[in-house]
Every structure is written in structure tokens, then in C-alpha cells.
Scaffold this active site. Structure first.
Site, short mmCIF file in Angstrom:
data_model
loop_
_atom_site.label_atom_id
_atom_site.label_comp_id
_atom_site.label_asym_id
_atom_site.label_seq_id
_atom_site.Cartn_x
_atom_site.Cartn_y
_atom_site.Cartn_z
CB CYS A 176 5.89 -23.70 20.16
SG CYS A 176 7.53 -24.41 20.16
CG HIS A 232 3.42 -25.96 22.42
ND1 HIS A 232 3.80 -26.82 21.43
CD2 HIS A 232 4.55 -25.52 23.03
CE1 HIS A 232 5.13 -26.90 21.43
NE2 HIS A 232 5.61 -26.13 22.39
CG ASN A 248 8.12 -28.81 21.98
OD1 ASN A 248 7.54 -28.54 20.94
ND2 ASN A 248 8.56 -27.88 22.82
#
Ligand code: UT7
Length: 335
Positions: free
Chosen positions: A116, A257, A287
Site C-alpha cells: 500500500c 492511503h 482500500n
């Protein structure tokens, strides 16, 4: 006298999401969960998912074309293409295919994996090539299809992720707009969040065995990753801000993020910044791993939350463990 092009400017951003929407209510028919649980714990309402015949590279391509168009460039201008992904269509890498389909025939292209944090690491990597004068124009594209690597019966993970791609164009320029950068990793925490290999032993001959390998679904210890993010992300942002010689209240927009709205709110509190200065797309896209920062950046640009000249913080965190932050001023520098 011509000025040396040892700085970087950020001139284009793009995004692309799969058409197909999967809502929390729909998920609750697959696994024991509820919209109320998912939304109150994460901020997520729905996510986009790749269909069985869709290709992640189509998303990467569309996001890249939008970013190039905004920068006023063509693929032939590109010297470098970095694809940040943990889910390439081919384990040998997919960046060169993206570059070829774009028509970036002059560019060198490679994949970069930092989960990520991949987008932030890729921007940091591209920046080195531009600052040394090696290349003048780079495209960083982040694309992930984590829904293809989920156990849809594991409610600890399957409610959290979505698919998508985002892209950004960086160009060399005399006045550096990358004001601060700080990247970190710590493999001692690697077991908290993994997409591990699995396999079986195959006896090739009497005295020689090999392993046939595949990947198991994503595993995450959510509480530990949560604690890590809330502890380390404010620190790495403060370090990047220190390098930029800026205070947290001088930042126009924070693009972090998108893992959990509660993490965004906790980081805002630690930095003593109003939470509305943190851009969010969690409610719609969940996500999307490496893609979440450029997707959120692109939406911030399209909505007017981010303008030319805005001071931005971008930050990523996730598996590895990896985390990092950069501070930049958005947009093309007037000549
Ligand atoms: O992108 C990489 C970075 N990733 C992250 O940053 C993720 C960080 N972690 C998180 O965002 C949060 O830890 C989660 C959203 C994953 C979980 O939230 P939490 O508040 O930490 O919940 P929990 O794991 O402590 O679970 C609380 C309860 C448990 O039940 P018991 O043991 O208290 O009876 C879980 O079994 O919630 C249960 N639970 C669920 N219930 C309904 C866990 N998942 C679900 C679910 N629906 N989907």
C-alpha cells in the site's frame, strides 16, 4: 544561461475504477457482516471489483492516459514508467506491457512492489532519476486488484479492499516542487499483513524434490496494523514536513492511503489538523492498496479541493511493513 533541471514538478494525475460496484449490504449476503459494522469501523460503504474477464492493465492504461492528457504530454515524451503494484497480471512484471500499450516506446518501464506504500515509494524512486538529470519525464502508475486475492469467507479482510488504478506525471524543472520525502520499512512486522506463498512438494526423481508454488489469500492482523499506522504515520509525515521546513497547518490537503477513516482521523488529531483537510474516497472505493493515494489525489483535483499551487502531503503505509510520506507543491511551475 539555461538553468539545470534538477527539480521536479507534478503536472498530471488520473484514475480509473472498475464499473462493477459491490456494496456493504451485498457483501452481507456473502459473509456474516453488516453495513453498520463496516461503515462504523472503517468508513467504507462500497467498493469497485474487477470482473472475471477484466484486466488490471486496462485500468492502469486509462489512468495513465488521463494523467498524460492533463500534463499536456504524449506517451512519446515519457522516459520512465514505474508501475507500483502487488498484483501484476504477470509475476515477471506488467510495467512494460502498460508502457507498450500506452505507446511509450522510448521509456524504460519496471514494476515496484511496496504494497500500500507502493505509490509513495515509486514517486520517491522516479524523483531520483529526475533529480540526477538522468530522465526528464516520468509516469508513476499504481494499480492493484486485491479482490482477486481475498478469502471471501474471511470477514476480517474481505470487507476492506477494492480494485483500482491511479497515475501521476512528474517532470524535471529548475525549481523543485518535491519539498520533502521520507521512506521507511521494517520487516520485523512483515507477518502482520501478508499475501503469502503456499505450495506442495513434488518429487521430480528419487533424490530430488521441488516445490510447486501458489499464493494463499491475504492475511491481516487488523489491530496490530491499525496500531502501527496510528503510531508511525504521523511521525513519518512530521519528518517529511521537517525536511520541507513546513508546519502541519501549512499543508492545504493531506492525501493518505485509504485504509480506515479512523486512521485518517487519528493522524489528523496527532498532527493537530482539522480532519476535513484529509481527502477521503474510502466510502466509495475502500482500500485499493497502492492505487488509493493517486485515486484520492485525482478526485481532490477534480472536486477543486486540490488546486495548482496547493501544498500536499501524500503518505502510504502497509505490508512489509512499509510506510512513507512526501510533501509537494502541486501543478506546473510557470516558466
Ligand atoms: O492497507 C494496509 C493497511 N491496513 C490497515 O491499515 C488496516 C488496519 N486495521 C483496521 O483498519 C481495523 O483493525 C479493522 C477495520 C481491520 C478491524 O477493526 P477493529 O475495530 O480493529 O475490529 P477488531 O479486529 O478488533 O474486531 C472487533 C470485532 C471482533 O469480534 P469480537 O472478537 O470482539 O467478538 C471481530 O470478530 O468485530 C468482529 N469483526 C466483524 N464483525 C462484523 C471483524 N470483522 C467483522 C466484519 N463484520 N466484517
Amino acid at each position: 544561461m539555461t538553468q539545470a533541471l534538477t527539480g521536479i514538478q507534478f503536472t498530471g494525475v488520473g484514475k480509473s475504477l472498475p464499473q462493477r460496484v459491490l456494496t456493504n449490504d451485498q457483501l452481507a449476503t456473502v459473509v456474516e457482516t453488516s453495513d453498520e459494522w463496516i461503515h462504523s469501523r472503517t468508513g467504507i460503504r462500497e467498493r469497485r471489483v474487477l470482473g472475471p474477464t477484466e484486466n488490471l492493465l486496462d485500468l492502469a492504461l486509462a489512468a495513465s492516459e488521463q494523467a498524460l492528457c492533463q500534463a499536456g504530454l504524449t506517451a512519446l515524451d515519457l522516459d520512465l514508467v514505474i508501475l507500483a503494484t502487488s498484483t501484476p497480471e504477470d509475476l515477471f512484471g506488467s510495467a512494460s506491457r502498460v508502457a507498450a500499450r500506452l505507446g511509450a516506446v522510448r521509456a524504460v518501464a519496471f514494476d515496484l512492489t511496496a504494497a500500500c506504500t507502493g505509490f509513495v515509494f515509486a514517486v520517491g524512486t522516479a524523483a531520483q532519476f529526475l533529480r540526477t538529470g538522468c530522465y526528464r519525464t516520468a509516469l508513476v502508475v499504481a494499480a492493484d486488484g486485491l479482490t482477486r486475492w481475498l478469502d471471501w469467507q474471511d470477514r476480517n479482510t474481505c470487507v476492506l479492499f477494492g480494485d483500482g488504478a491511479g497515475a501521476m506525471v512528474l517532470e524535471a524543472c529548475p525549481v523543485d516542487q518535491l519539498l520533502g520525502l521520507e521512506l521507511r520499512s521494517d520487516g520485523r512486522g512483515a507477518d502482520m499483513l501478508t499475501l503469502p506463498t503456499t505450495g506442495e512438494t513434488v518429487a521430480l526423481m528419487a533424490d530430488l524434490a521441488v516445490r510447486n508454488q501458489q499464493y494463499a489469500p491475504i492475511y491481516m492482523n487488523g489491530r496490530d496494523v491499525y496500531r502501527f499506522a496510528v503510531r508511525e504515520v504521523p511521525v513519518v509525515i512530521e519528518k517529511a514536513l521537517h525536511r520541507a521546513q513546513l508546519r502541519s497547518d501549512q499543508v492545504d490537503c493531506y492525501v493518505l492511503h485509504q485504509a480506515n477513516q479512523r486512521i485518517l482521523d487519528a493522524v489528523a488529531e496527532r498532527l493537530q489538523v482539522p480532519p476535513d483537510r484529509f481527502a477521503t474516497t474510502l466510502d466509495r472505493y475502500a482500500n485499493t492498496s497502492a492505487a488509493s493515494v493517486p485515486i484520492t489525489l485525482c478526485e481532490g483535483w477534480e472536486s477543486g479541493q486540490i488546486r495548482s499551487g496547493s501544498v500536499l502531503v501524500m503518505a502510504g503505509f502497509g505490508a512489509g511493513l512499509t510506510w512513507g510520506a512526501l510533501v509537494c507543491r502541486w501543478g506546473r511551475v510557470s516558466p
